[in-house]
Design an enzyme around this catalytic site. Structure first.
Site, PDB file in Angstrom:
ATOM      1  N   SER A  44       0.804  -1.222   0.000  1.00 49.14           N
ATOM      2  CA  SER A  44       0.000   0.000   0.000  1.00 49.14           C
ATOM      3  C   SER A  44       0.836   1.270   0.000  1.00 49.14           C
ATOM      4  CB  SER A  44      -0.939   0.005   1.210  1.00 49.14           C
ATOM      5  OG  SER A  44      -0.187  -0.026   2.390  1.00 49.14           O
ATOM      6  N   HIS A  83       1.705   3.795   7.022  1.00 46.57           N
ATOM      7  CA  HIS A  83       1.087   4.737   6.087  1.00 46.57           C
ATOM      8  C   HIS A  83       1.529   6.171   6.368  1.00 46.57           C
ATOM      9  CE1 HIS A  83      -2.512   2.090   4.580  1.00 46.57           C
ATOM     10  NE2 HIS A  83      -1.352   1.752   4.056  1.00 46.57           N
ATOM     11  N   ASP A 108      -7.462   6.152   5.371  1.00 44.72           N
ATOM     12  CA  ASP A 108      -7.506   4.913   6.163  1.00 44.72           C
ATOM     13  C   ASP A 108      -8.737   4.756   7.053  1.00 44.72           C
ATOM     14  OD1 ASP A 108      -5.138   4.347   5.067  1.00 44.72           O
ATOM     15  OD2 ASP A 108      -3.906   4.629   6.857  1.00 44.72           O
TER      16      ASP A 108
END
Lengths: 165, 183
Positions: A44, A83, A108
């Site tokens: 990701s 992230h 998210d």
């Protein structure tokens, strides 16, 4: 092989394991993170991070900046997520963060716990990514996800201890 | 005692030490190169013509809680920037993002949000030129609305190296706009 030799061998092994353990825990104290080195498991954040890359974390920043790549854990989900911080809102006591994977289309929110709309800097973060080594962590992915590799490696270690005494 | 295990161990240790020294050199040289290219002083950027728009959302995807109204903000902007100095032999990618910073309610509180970002993978793509570019994200605040506050806009970047530390900075130019009053 006599008893003395066997005990020495055992002690050497114990020394290796305990020093590795002490080094890991010391790093944990220095960085203030219970898991100061992590291996990337998902795509990701591609192309920044690929599966198997090693990340070095630091958890002594008082506040995160927008653009920081952070590692966080959600209650009830065991896998930590790497992230980037998309938004931050802070006052003198607390900081709220919204994160997103560079390679994901949306933020998210759907990854967070039910009713949770932000990460809490103090409670949810394991650390901020400061440094990067490519690819080397892939071996841990092989060990944890590929049984043939795992038992092959175990077998090799076992064989070597039988043959090279 | 020159059996296979000790040989492998010695070779492994030497390889580890050597690669650590090389990595150290790579990191040092990268930082020196970036300092020489003056990447923290890029001043040729322009961020102009910022036009905010606003809408009221009632979906949890847009920050609404229990269907209560939540103001969402988007902007359009013109952007010119040359980020080619950020690319050298140890640059894997540059992540560039447009942020807006605005004050919060209480003393010592502040907010920063991202309106737009882009992954730049090569030097050829590092010259940015946009006219009337729309923001990528619909942004909401922790409060119900933005209350017409003033925001400072910056173009910030993050270099992802092939090996070594992540490097952050922002261009020197800033832009300004005022959120629409929508109460």
């Amino acid at each position: 092989m006599n008893l003395r030799q066997q005990i020495t061998q055992f002690l050497t092994l114990a020394y290796v394991f305990s020093s590795a353990f002490v080094a890991w825990k010391t790093l944990g104290i220095v960085t203030n993170s219970h898991s100061p080195i992590v291996v990337v498991l998902s795509g990701s954040m591609e192309p920044a991070f690929q599966r198997g890359d090693i990340l070095f974390l630091w958890n002594r920043d008082k506040q995160q900046k927008v653009g920081d790549i952070v590692v966080y854990e959600i209650e009830g989900k065991s896998i930590p997520i790497v992230h980037r911080v998309l938004r931050e809102h802070h006052n003198s006591e607390k900081q709220l963060l919204l994160t997103k994977g560079d390679n994901n289309a949306v933020d998210d929110l759907s990854l967070y716990a039910k009713k949770q709309s932000y990460l809490n800097r103090k409670e949810d973060l394991i650390g901020t990514v400061k440094g990067y080594l490519p690819f080397i962590g892939y071996i841990t992915i092989l060990i944890s996800e590929n049984i043939y590799f795992k038992y092959g490696l175990l077998g090799l270690v076992g064989l070597s201890s039988v043959f090279f005494e | 005692m020159f059996n296979l295990v000790t040989r492998v161990q010695t070779a492994g240790n030497q390889a580890l030490t050597a690669s650590m020294v090389v990595t150290g050199f790579v990191i040092l040289l990268t930082l020196l190169q970036l300092a020489q290219d003056n990447v923290w002083g890029i001043s040729t950027t322009s961020i102009t013509n910022i036009q905010p728009t606003s809408s009221i959302k009632r979906s949890s995807q847009y920050g609404s809680v229990n269907r209560k109204p939540k103001e969402n903000s988007k902007i359009q902007f013109d952007l010119d920037a040359d980020l080619t100095p950020l690319f050298n032999w140890n640059t894997k990618q540059v992540f560039v993002y447009l942020t807006a910073e605005y004050p919060g309610k209480s003393e010592g509180s502040s907010n920063k949000v991202t309106y737009w970002d882009k992954i730049i993978k090569s030097k050829d793509e590092a010259k940015l030129h946009y006219v009337n570019q729309r923001s990528k994200y619909s942004v909401w605040d922790v409060e119900k609305s933005f209350r017409g506050r003033n925001a400072t806009v910056r173009l910030e970047w993050n270099i992802q190296p092939h090996v070594g530390p992540l490097i952050y900075g922002s261009t020197e130019t800033t832009g300004n706009f005022q959120f629409l009053r929508n109460e």
